[in-house]
Design a protein around this motif. Structure first.
Motif, PDB file in Angstrom:
ATOM      1  N   ALA A  89      70.943  29.893  47.572  1.00  0.00           N
ATOM      2  CA  ALA A  89      70.213  29.516  48.789  1.00  0.00           C
ATOM      3  C   ALA A  89      69.131  28.491  48.463  1.00  0.00           C
ATOM      4  O   ALA A  89      68.962  27.495  49.190  1.00  0.00           O
ATOM      5  CB  ALA A  89      69.605  30.748  49.440  1.00  0.00           C
ATOM      6  N   GLY A  90      68.396  28.723  47.392  1.00  0.00           N
ATOM      7  CA  GLY A  90      67.347  27.783  46.999  1.00  0.00           C
ATOM      8  C   GLY A  90      67.934  26.413  46.660  1.00  0.00           C
ATOM      9  O   GLY A  90      67.386  25.368  47.065  1.00  0.00           O
ATOM     10  N   ALA A  91      69.059  26.391  45.935  1.00  0.00           N
ATOM     11  CA  ALA A  91      69.692  25.116  45.606  1.00  0.00           C
ATOM     12  C   ALA A  91      70.174  24.419  46.873  1.00  0.00           C
ATOM     13  O   ALA A  91      70.027  23.193  47.013  1.00  0.00           O
ATOM     14  CB  ALA A  91      70.864  25.344  44.647  1.00  0.00           C
ATOM     15  N   LEU A  94      67.138  22.852  48.630  1.00  0.00           N
ATOM     16  CA  LEU A  94      66.677  21.650  47.933  1.00  0.00           C
ATOM     17  C   LEU A  94      67.625  20.472  48.162  1.00  0.00           C
ATOM     18  O   LEU A  94      67.175  19.343  48.409  1.00  0.00           O
ATOM     19  CB  LEU A  94      66.540  21.921  46.431  1.00  0.00           C
ATOM     20  CG  LEU A  94      65.381  22.819  46.027  1.00  0.00           C
ATOM     21  CD1 LEU A  94      65.429  23.103  44.528  1.00  0.00           C
ATOM     22  CD2 LEU A  94      64.050  22.181  46.396  1.00  0.00           C
ATOM     23  N   ILE A  95      68.903  20.720  48.101  1.00  0.00           N
ATOM     24  CA  ILE A  95      69.878  19.647  48.345  1.00  0.00           C
ATOM     25  C   ILE A  95      69.774  19.154  49.781  1.00  0.00           C
ATOM     26  O   ILE A  95      69.799  17.948  50.048  1.00  0.00           O
ATOM     27  CB  ILE A  95      71.315  20.122  48.006  1.00  0.00           C
ATOM     28  CG1 ILE A  95      71.447  20.328  46.493  1.00  0.00           C
ATOM     29  CG2 ILE A  95      72.362  19.127  48.500  1.00  0.00           C
ATOM     30  CD1 ILE A  95      72.740  20.988  46.063  1.00  0.00           C
ATOM     31  N   GLY A  96      69.627  20.099  50.723  1.00  0.00           N
ATOM     32  CA  GLY A  96      69.477  19.710  52.121  1.00  0.00           C
ATOM     33  C   GLY A  96      68.235  18.871  52.351  1.00  0.00           C
ATOM     34  O   GLY A  96      68.269  17.853  53.076  1.00  0.00           O
ATOM     35  N   LEU A  97      67.117  19.271  51.756  1.00  0.00           N
ATOM     36  CA  LEU A  97      65.882  18.484  51.908  1.00  0.00           C
ATOM     37  C   LEU A  97      66.033  17.097  51.290  1.00  0.00           C
ATOM     38  O   LEU A  97      65.554  16.104  51.844  1.00  0.00           O
ATOM     39  CB  LEU A  97      64.716  19.226  51.244  1.00  0.00           C
ATOM     40  CG  LEU A  97      64.230  20.488  51.944  1.00  0.00           C
ATOM     41  CD1 LEU A  97      63.184  21.203  51.080  1.00  0.00           C
ATOM     42  CD2 LEU A  97      63.647  20.131  53.305  1.00  0.00           C
ATOM     43  N   TYR A  98      66.687  17.019  50.171  1.00  0.00           N
ATOM     44  CA  TYR A  98      66.880  15.749  49.507  1.00  0.00           C
ATOM     45  C   TYR A  98      67.766  14.821  50.328  1.00  0.00           C
ATOM     46  O   TYR A  98      67.497  13.633  50.468  1.00  0.00           O
ATOM     47  CB  TYR A  98      67.483  15.951  48.111  1.00  0.00           C
ATOM     48  CG  TYR A  98      67.751  14.670  47.387  1.00  0.00           C
ATOM     49  CD1 TYR A  98      66.715  13.939  46.812  1.00  0.00           C
ATOM     50  CD2 TYR A  98      69.047  14.170  47.267  1.00  0.00           C
ATOM     51  CE1 TYR A  98      66.963  12.745  46.150  1.00  0.00           C
ATOM     52  CE2 TYR A  98      69.301  12.988  46.610  1.00  0.00           C
ATOM     53  CZ  TYR A  98      68.256  12.273  46.057  1.00  0.00           C
ATOM     54  OH  TYR A  98      68.494  11.096  45.404  1.00  0.00           O
TER      55      TYR A  98
END
Length: 103
Positions: A89-91, A94-98
């Motif tokens: 979920a954390g990854a 982070l990918i979504g925000l990036y």
């Protein structure tokens, strides 16, 4: 005196002998080149065979390593399922925000 005793060789005979020797030399060179070409072809085929074996062994090794890595990840997920879900979920966040950040 020895000069007068020598038999005079006509120029045509000398030329014919020279041409014959030249033909023999050319024939030997042709045979040597054919042998060399065969040797080069054999060496190239041997090199290709060695390279092929090396590539196959590298692929087998990479496959074994990837299978071991997949088994290791599967074991860790089985041992700590909630930790794995949190990391995933954390990854994902982070990918979504990036990917969707605005400048």
């Amino acid at each position: 005196m020895t000069r007068s005793m020598k038999k005079a060789v006509p120029l045509e005979d000398h030329f014919a002998d020279t041409v014959e020797k030249l033909g023999e030399d050319v024939s030997r060179i042709k045979d040597d080149l054919a042998d060399t070409a065969k040797d080069v072809a054999t060496a190239a085929a041997d090199g290709v065979a060695i390279a092929t074996r090396g590539v196959k062994e590298t692929v087998r090794s990479a496959r074994r390593q990837s299978e071991q890595a997949a088994e290791s990840v599967a074991e860790q997920i089985a041992e700590r399922p909630w930790t794995s879900v949190a990391i995933a979920a954390g990854a994902g966040i982070l990918i979504g925000l990036y990917l969707f950040r605005r400048d």
